[in-house]
Structures are given as structure tokens and as C-alpha cells.
Design an enzyme around this catalytic site. Structure first.
Site, PDB file in Angstrom:
ATOM      1  N   LYS A 191       0.847  -1.208   0.000  1.00 46.77           N
ATOM      2  CA  LYS A 191       0.000   0.000   0.000  1.00 46.77           C
ATOM      3  C   LYS A 191       0.878   1.253   0.000  1.00 46.77           C
ATOM      4  CE  LYS A 191      -1.681   1.763   4.073  1.00 46.77           C
ATOM      5  NZ  LYS A 191      -1.510   3.198   4.305  1.00 46.77           N
ATOM      6  N   ASN A 192       1.918   1.266   0.886  1.00 48.09           N
ATOM      7  CA  ASN A 192       2.689   2.489   1.086  1.00 48.09           C
ATOM      8  C   ASN A 192       3.730   2.740   0.013  1.00 48.09           C
ATOM      9  OD1 ASN A 192       1.121   2.975   3.232  1.00 48.09           O
ATOM     10  ND2 ASN A 192       2.621   2.391   4.783  1.00 48.09           N
TER      11      ASN A 192
ATOM     12  N   ARG B 294      -4.714  11.128   4.059  1.00 48.20           N
ATOM     13  CA  ARG B 294      -3.718  12.184   4.139  1.00 48.20           C
ATOM     14  C   ARG B 294      -2.558  11.945   3.187  1.00 48.20           C
ATOM     15  NH1 ARG B 294       0.464  11.832   6.298  1.00 48.20           N
ATOM     16  NH2 ARG B 294       0.510  13.996   6.947  1.00 48.20           N
TER      17      ARG B 294
ATOM     18  N   CYS C 264      -4.680  12.537  11.703  1.00 48.51           N
ATOM     19  CA  CYS C 264      -5.534  11.348  11.738  1.00 48.51           C
ATOM     20  C   CYS C 264      -5.412  10.838  13.164  1.00 48.51           C
ATOM     21  CB  CYS C 264      -5.087  10.334  10.707  1.00 48.51           C
ATOM     22  SG  CYS C 264      -3.502   9.674  11.090  1.00 48.51           S
TER      23      CYS C 264
ATOM     24  N   ARG D 255       0.450  14.549  12.232  1.00 46.33           N
ATOM     25  CA  ARG D 255       0.839  14.305  10.834  1.00 46.33           C
ATOM     26  C   ARG D 255       1.143  15.640  10.136  1.00 46.33           C
ATOM     27  NH1 ARG D 255      -0.963   9.102   9.833  1.00 46.33           N
ATOM     28  NH2 ARG D 255       0.602   9.015   8.199  1.00 46.33           N
TER      29      ARG D 255
ATOM     30  N   ILE E  88       3.145  18.617   8.000  1.00 48.74           N
ATOM     31  CA  ILE E  88       3.805  18.564   6.683  1.00 48.74           C
ATOM     32  C   ILE E  88       4.807  19.703   6.524  1.00 48.74           C
ATOM     33  CG2 ILE E  88       1.911  17.364   5.479  1.00 48.74           C
ATOM     34  CD1 ILE E  88       1.061  20.142   4.430  1.00 48.74           C
ATOM     35  N   ASP E  89       5.315  20.213   7.647  1.00 48.17           N
ATOM     36  CA  ASP E  89       6.256  21.340   7.571  1.00 48.17           C
ATOM     37  C   ASP E  89       7.511  21.007   6.761  1.00 48.17           C
ATOM     38  OD1 ASP E  89       6.426  19.601   9.857  1.00 48.17           O
ATOM     39  OD2 ASP E  89       8.175  20.740  10.469  1.00 48.17           O
TER      40      ASP E  89
ATOM     41  N   ASP F  53       4.500   0.615  12.069  1.00 55.94           N
ATOM     42  CA  ASP F  53       3.269   0.015  11.534  1.00 55.94           C
ATOM     43  C   ASP F  53       3.070  -1.420  11.999  1.00 55.94           C
ATOM     44  OD1 ASP F  53       3.424   1.710   8.300  1.00 55.94           O
ATOM     45  OD2 ASP F  53       2.886   2.391  10.304  1.00 55.94           O
TER      46      ASP F  53
ATOM     47  N   ARG G  14      -8.933  -0.122   4.398  1.00 56.03           N
ATOM     48  CA  ARG G  14      -8.095   0.879   3.718  1.00 56.03           C
ATOM     49  C   ARG G  14      -6.776   0.253   3.280  1.00 56.03           C
ATOM     50  NH1 ARG G  14      -6.776   6.014   6.928  1.00 56.03           N
ATOM     51  NH2 ARG G  14      -5.487   6.120   5.068  1.00 56.03           N
TER      52      ARG G  14
END
Ligand code: EPZ
Length: 432
Positions: free
Chosen positions: A25-26, A96, A120, A125, A127-128, A308, A400
Site C-alpha cells: 500500500k505504502n 492524508r 488522523c 501528521r 507537513i512542515d 506500523d 483501507r
């Protein structure tokens, strides 16, 4: 979307047999975004048939790309031109990871408007690092009204050092760098296998990337990328989930189409807990044994222990003969799962980033709710070994990221079925 469904699991069966692991998936989600970097067609094979892939396909179509599933697991992407540069809130808020279209859109169009990805349930999470890194290429950002707007006349290569080896930031910057003028260096880059898969895909498309998988990635920008065909790498997290399921049920399972080298620490940890693990070229055999020893785990960026797999390992440690400590260093809120597992009889308490797990003799089936994708999968694993029946609600989280999860487990002997809430209430009426 399988809202309103649940898994009903009857504990006690040893798992035995073979499971074919699906595509990652990732990785697949990023390769789909990277397809935007060319106007030619790319064909991805071994794509997992999961809801996040469907969401990413919807994002690409909203941007103007044509996405077709020529057969199960094969996705053809043709970004027509001109691409429309906006990823809408209703899709980004579902997933996301959609933020990963930022780099490709900037590289192709010089502009992007992406909804701020909600946090989430496992953390803020932020994003800087994505934004700061893309600014180094010359992009200008405006953030407001829930959207990030980015503009760049032309992306110019940069030397960037990430404060933290962020997977998503590394991927966004890597994709932007492929079409930026000059030589980009990304230092303190993430080293996850999914980064290597993305770099291999981009190099197949004509990019010039060196060092993917190490902390320093160098990219020599090119003018154009072309299409082609590429097979997504095996999903190391799906594989790790099944390794724990086999070990906890004292089963004997062979995982096929897996890359053992991506699971070194998880395999070592399972062995120290007491399982027998045999490694082949692209398969792993795990044999669970009666003894389950305690172990300490600290999640870290790759090649450290993968966050994970944290909840799945917490499940087997919950019935170990002794006390274990898990330290979650990656996400600030990834212990939501503990409350659910304690409902099944585990004895776990959390203090900040630490979970202290006092092993109990066994778990008992109970109604629980999947808190997120990996916590949900770990509750299924717990149900496989719990005494009696466990009902897991909110399994849309699991759908998901896992394709045919219950089918793959049933095929090796698990007693698990998917029940829609309407069926369940009808059954309960009958029982009453
Ligand atoms: C990817 O998320 C994965 N998701 C996650 O898997 C995985 O847990 C994570 O990498 C770590 O391996 C996908 O690939 C779709 P990060 P990502 O950027 O890219 C902070 C699953 O279950 N951070 O390495 O979001 C961030 O808040 C999912 O499949 C910043 O502060 O991971 C987090 O605490 C869950 N600023 C930490 O770094 C930034 O700009 C790790 O994030 C970026 C990240």
C-alpha cells in the site's frame, strides 16, 4: 466503503498453510502519484485492491488523469494535459497520503492547490518538512482556508537536509527533484524500502536518482519523464501482520511473494519472543511455539523497528510470560489500541511514549472497535487467540490497507467472517 460492517472472530484455531502477500500500500499510493510526472501512460502491476488505492485513483482523476483497472491489481494511468492542479478536501481528508501529489503537480504544472491533510487518529501528521523542502526548490506557498497553494515558475535543484527522515517529505522532494534543473541532494532522507521502490520506478521513467535507501539521495534533473510498466514491491507490513498471527496462534504458515530483507528486525524480534522463523528467497515460514517470551521494542525510522507493526507485536506480547515495554517514537498518539486490547483482558498501561505490557495467561473475546488501520488489524490478531468470540467494529479502517484480509486468514484456518450491522441486528432479533 464498508462502514457498518464488523469482523466476527472465534479464537482458538492454529493457522496453518500458505498466504500470498499483496503489493505494498505504502509504495503503490506514491507510484500512482509519481505517474503524474509524465504525460505518457504508466502501468502498475501487483497493486493492492484496497480502499486507499481507490481514493488515490479518485484524486488522480480529479486532477485530470485517466485511471483504468485493466485487470485486478493492474492500474493504467494516463495523465491527460492540461492537468487540473487541485486535490479537493473531500478526498484529501479521507486519505492524508494524498499530500504526495504536491511534488508532482509543482514539477509538472508549477502550481498546486491541495487541501490541508487532516491529522488522523495516530497523530498530528504535520507537513512542515514537505513545505520547507519544496520552498528550497523555489516554490512559494500560501496556506489558508484549509488549503495549501504552491507556485513555482521553475523548480531549481537544491541541497536539502531534513530535520527528521520523514517518508512522505522524502517522497515529495524526490519526485519534485526529478524534473528540477540541476543536481539535488537530499540529506537525512528516509531509507524505507518504499523509497527505493519509488526511486526504481522513477528511474524506469528516465529519472536519474542515486542513493535511494541510504540517508543521502542525489537526483540529476531531466526535462521529461516517459511512461512504462512497473511491479509494486510486496507489502512488508501486511506480511508482518500475518507473521504475528501465525506465531500467536502457535501455527505454521508460509508467506509467499514477500521480501524477507525488509522485515529483518521484525523477524529477529519474533525469534526472541520464541517463534521459529525460516527465511527463503521470497518467502518466510513462521512456526509458533508454546512459549511466548517478553521483549522490548522501540519503533524507529527504517531500518529500525517499523511503527506500523507496533500494535501487532503488542498483541503477542500481551500474552507473554513476563513484562515488555514498547516505546513509540514515530507517532504521538499510536496507543489508542491499548484501551481496546485491555477490554480483551490484557494488562497494559501507557506513560507518554511508553506502553508497559504485563503478560497475562490469555485474552478473552469481547466487542471492540478498530481505532485505526493497524490497530484494527491487531485486534483481529488478538481475536484469533482470544477465548470465545471477538466482534471488531469500524473495520472500514482495516479495508483501507488490507485486501481480502478475512479471506486470507480463513484460508489458513481462522474462524473469521465479515458481518454487516444490518445482518447482525437481524440475527440478534432472531436470537431474542
Ligand atoms: C508513512 O507515513 C506511512 N504512510 C505510514 O504508514 C508510516 O507509519 C510512516 O510513513 C512511517 O514509516 C504512507 O506511506 C501512506 P513520516 P508518513 O512523514 O509519510 C512527523 C500505515 O499504517 N512529520 O515519516 O506520514 C509526522 O507527524 C501508515 O500504513 C513532521 O513532523 O510518515 C510523524 O509523527 C501509518 N513533519 C513522523 O514525522 C513533516 O513534514 C513520521 O512521519 C512530516 C512528518
Amino acid at each position: 466503503m464498508s462502514k457498518g460492517s464488523r469482523f466476527v472472530v472465534e479464537g482458538g484455531n492454529r493457522l496453518s498453510g500458505k498466504i500470498k502477500v499483496g503489493g505494498a500500500k505504502n509504495s503503490a499510493l506514491k507510484l500512482m502519484a509519481a505517474a503524474l510526472l509524465t504525460e505518457e501512460t504508466t502501468i502498475l502491476t501487483n497493486v493492492p485492491i484496497i480502499n486507499d488505492v481507490k481514493t488515490m485513483a479518485a484524486v488522480l482523476e480529479r486532477l485530470g488523469a485517466r485511471v483504468a483497472y485493466s485487470e485486478p491489481g493492474v492500474v493504467e494511468i494516463k495523465p491527460t494535459y492540461p492537468l487540473y492542479p487541485e486535490a479537493p478536501y473531500e478526498l484529501v481528508s479521507q486519505m492524508r497520503a494524498s499530500i504526495i501529489v504536491l511534488g508532482p503537480l509543482l514539477a509538472r504544472l508549477g502550481k498546486a492547490r491541495v487541501a490541508m491533510p487532516g491529522g488522523c487518529n495516530i497523530g498530528l501528521r504535520k507537513i512542515d518538512m514537505h513545505i520547507r523542502g519544496l520552498e528550497a526548490f523555489g516554490a512559494r506557498f500560501e496556506v489558508g482556508h484549509g488549503f495549501i497553494e504552491a507556485y513555482s515558475e521553475k523548480l531549481v535543484a537544491a541541497k536539502i537536509a531534513l530535520d527528521y527522515p520523514s517518508v512522505g517529505a522524502t517522497e515529495n522532494l524526490l519526485m519534485a527533484a526529478t524534473l528540477a534543473e540541476g543536481e539535488t541532494v537530499i540529506d537525512n532522507a528516509a531509507r524505507e524500502p518504499e523509497i527505493v521502490d519509488l526511486a526504481d520506478f522513477l528511474n524506469m521513467m528516465g529519472a536519474r536518482i542515486k542513493g535511494a535507501g541510504t540517508s543521502t539521495i542525489m537526483v540529476e534533473g531531466v526535462n521529461k519523464l516517459h511512461g512504462g510498466e512497473y511491479r509494486v514491491m510486496p507489502d512488508r507490513i501486511e506480511a508482518g501482520t500475518f507473521l504475528v498471527a501465525a506465531a500467536i496462534t502457535k501455527g505454521d504458515v508460509v508467506l509467499e511473494d514477500v521480501s524477507p530483507e525488509h522485515l529483518e528486525l521484525a523477524i529477529n524480534k519474533l525469534r526472541s519472543i520464541g517463534a521459529i522463523v525460516k527465511v527463503g528467497n521470497n518467502e518466510i515460514r513462521v512456526i509458533g511455539r508454546d512459549v511466548i517470551r517478553p521483549a522490548d521494542i522501540a519503533t524507529l525510522p527504517y531500518p529500525g523497528f517499523p511503527t506500523d507493526l507496533q500494535t501487532q507485536f503488542m498483541t503477542i506480547l500481551a500474552i507473554a510470560e513476563g513484562t515488555s515495554i514498547i516505546t513509540e517514537n514515530i507517532f504521538e498518539n499510536r496507543f489508542m489500541f491499548v484501551a481496546e486490547l485491555n477490554r480483551m483482558g490484557s494488562d497494559i498501561k501507557t506513560e507518554g511514549r511508553h506502553a508497559i505490557i504485563r503478560g497475562v495467561s490469555g485474552l478473552s473475546g469481547a466487542p471492540v472497535n478498530a481505532p485505526d488501520l493497524r490497530g484494527g488489524a491487531a485486534l483481529v490478531v488478538a481475536g484469533l487467540v482470544a477465548e470465545g468470540v471477538t466482534e471488531i467494529a469500524d473495520i472500514y479502517h482495516i479495508d483501507r490497507g488490507y485486501h481480502n484480509f478475512e479471506q486470507k486468514l480463513r484460508a489458513v484456518g481462522a474462524s473469521i467472517e465479515r458481518v454487516s450491522d444490518t445482518d447482525r441486528s437481524n440475527r440478534l432479533k432472531i436470537v431474542r
